[in-house]
Design an enzyme around this catalytic site. Structure first.
Site, PDB file in Angstrom:
ATOM      1  CG  HIS A 191      -0.520  65.828  16.542  1.00  0.00           C
ATOM      2  ND1 HIS A 191      -1.821  66.086  16.771  1.00  0.00           N
ATOM      3  CD2 HIS A 191      -0.585  64.810  18.171  1.00  0.00           C
ATOM      4  CE1 HIS A 191      -2.405  65.915  17.812  1.00  0.00           C
ATOM      5  NE2 HIS A 191      -1.520  65.648  18.616  1.00  0.00           N
ATOM      6  CB  CYS A 198      -3.218  68.947  17.823  1.00  0.00           C
ATOM      7  SG  CYS A 198      -2.362  69.975  16.317  1.00  0.00           S
ATOM      8  CG  HIS A 234      -1.979  64.682  22.035  1.00  0.00           C
ATOM      9  ND1 HIS A 234      -2.247  63.687  20.921  1.00  0.00           N
ATOM     10  CD2 HIS A 234      -1.990  63.722  23.702  1.00  0.00           C
ATOM     11  CE1 HIS A 234      -2.734  62.833  21.527  1.00  0.00           C
ATOM     12  NE2 HIS A 234      -2.635  62.540  22.214  1.00  0.00           N
TER      13      HIS A 234
END
Length: 362
Positions: A325, A277, A337
């Protein structure tokens, strides 16, 4: 920068693509119930409830895996920086040692000349002395040295002290590097243990269970992509409200991220063939000419904090308490993402995970 020594080896590098785990979104979503029989298929009447239970537990598993991955990324970043520092110090030691050797050669020439002329071989005495500084402090010896010899000896003494100091720094830096490597190994093991556990649970599932949840995930992804496509015009008008420079950079970051759609998630990866990520968001903004930190939490600290009402395309959205994240906002409530192991870089709604905050990178 040229070095005077062999390169160090054994430093851990970012992991490349992996085929061992091979987890799919749907497959991991069927990591059913830790306290239930994994081989028992849910009855028709309880299918929806069972899937929701599974998805809730899988989401928690993903969150834990992301936390472990970000710790791994931080440890790797630390090890990489420490390796650079150690290399620079070792290069400096090599450079100063070369100068010291040149000064020693000059002193040797002076000593030879003194010997041939029958004079007091003070230079040779200095070079062979156990304590050259004590010899230099002896006034009557210094008085008998020529100006050039004295200057060369003083240079030799200074260079010797400097090298000793640089070597001490290098040894300390290498010790820190070893500590950083051990930390990196620890965090890498933590990530791999989670993935191994998921793989073992996956191996107990039926093809029917995998197919059912794969269809659900595919439909959800399609719906998210369609919504993002429909909102593209509003995204463009939203980004135009920012400065021309920021808007251009944000557009470049988004364009880069879009070009990565479909590439696999691999923990610790920063491209070009796979990403995690924070690796994706870092690479996206690097393509726009903006250097941001490697780890999600550090990216949040680096950026300018904004509210949900200020969110514009190109901003980063951060998730979970502790920030484990991150995704790149593209407008219309959507982001690009790299979700987790077994998935690919994709478009998804920012509402699918608990949001921790927002930040603007430029």
């Amino acid at each position: 920068m040229a070095t005077h020594r062999k390169p160090r080896t054994g430093i851990l590098t970012a992991p490349g693509p992996r085929a061992a785990v091979g987890l799919t979104t749907a497959a991991l979503a069927t990591v059913t119930l830790f306290g239930e029989s994994a081989s028992a298929a849910p009855s028709a009447g309880s299918t929806t409830a069972s899937i929701k239970q599974v998805q809730a537990r899988v989401n928690k598993l993903y969150e834990q895996a992301e936390v472990a991955t970000e710790k791994y990324n931080a440890a790797k970043d630390k090890a990489d920086k420490q390796r650079t520092t150690a290399d620079q110090l070792l290069d400096e030691v090599a450079r100063k040692t070369a100068k010291l050797n040149a000064t020693r050669d000059t002193l040797g020439e002076y000593a030879a000349a003194q010997y041939r002329s029958g004079g007091l071989d003070t230079t040779t005495t200095y070079l062979l002395a156990n304590d050259p500084q004590q010899l230099l402090d002896n006034a009557h010896v210094m008085d008998r040295m020529s100006g050039r010899t004295e200057a060369a000896l003083e240079t030799f003494r200074t260079q010797t002290i400097e090298i000793a100091q640089e070597r001490a720094k290098a040894v300390e830096s290498l010790t820190k590097l070893d500590d950083a490597q051990q930390e990196l190994n620890k965090e890498k093991k933590a990530v791999q243990q989670k993935l191994t556990t998921a793989q073992k649970l996956l191996n107990t599932l039926t093809a029917k269970e995998k197919a059912r949840l794969a269809a659900i995930q595919k439909a959800a992804d399609a719906a998210a992509a369609a919504k993002a496509s429909a909102s593209s015009s509003s995204s463009s008008s939203s980004s135009s409200s920012s400065s021309t420079t920021t808007s251009t950079k944000a557009a470049k970051a988004i364009a880069f991220a879009r070009a990565q759609l479909g590439k696999p998630y691999v923990y610790g990866a920063t491209g070009p063939n796979s990403y995690d990520c924070s690796g994706l968001t870092q690479a996206s903004w690097a393509a726009a000419g903006v250097s941001i930190p490697r780890v999600a939490a550090a990216q949040y600290s680096y950026g300018t904090k904004i509210s949900a009402s200020e969110l514009q395309p190109g901003d980063l959205v951060f998730f979970y308490s502790g920030i484990s994240h991150v995704g790149l906002y593209i407008g219309g409530g959507q982001m690009i993402h790299a979700p987790h192991t077994g998935t690919v870089v994709k478009i998804a709604p920012i509402s699918e995970m608990p949001i921790a905050g927002y930040a603007r990178m430029a």
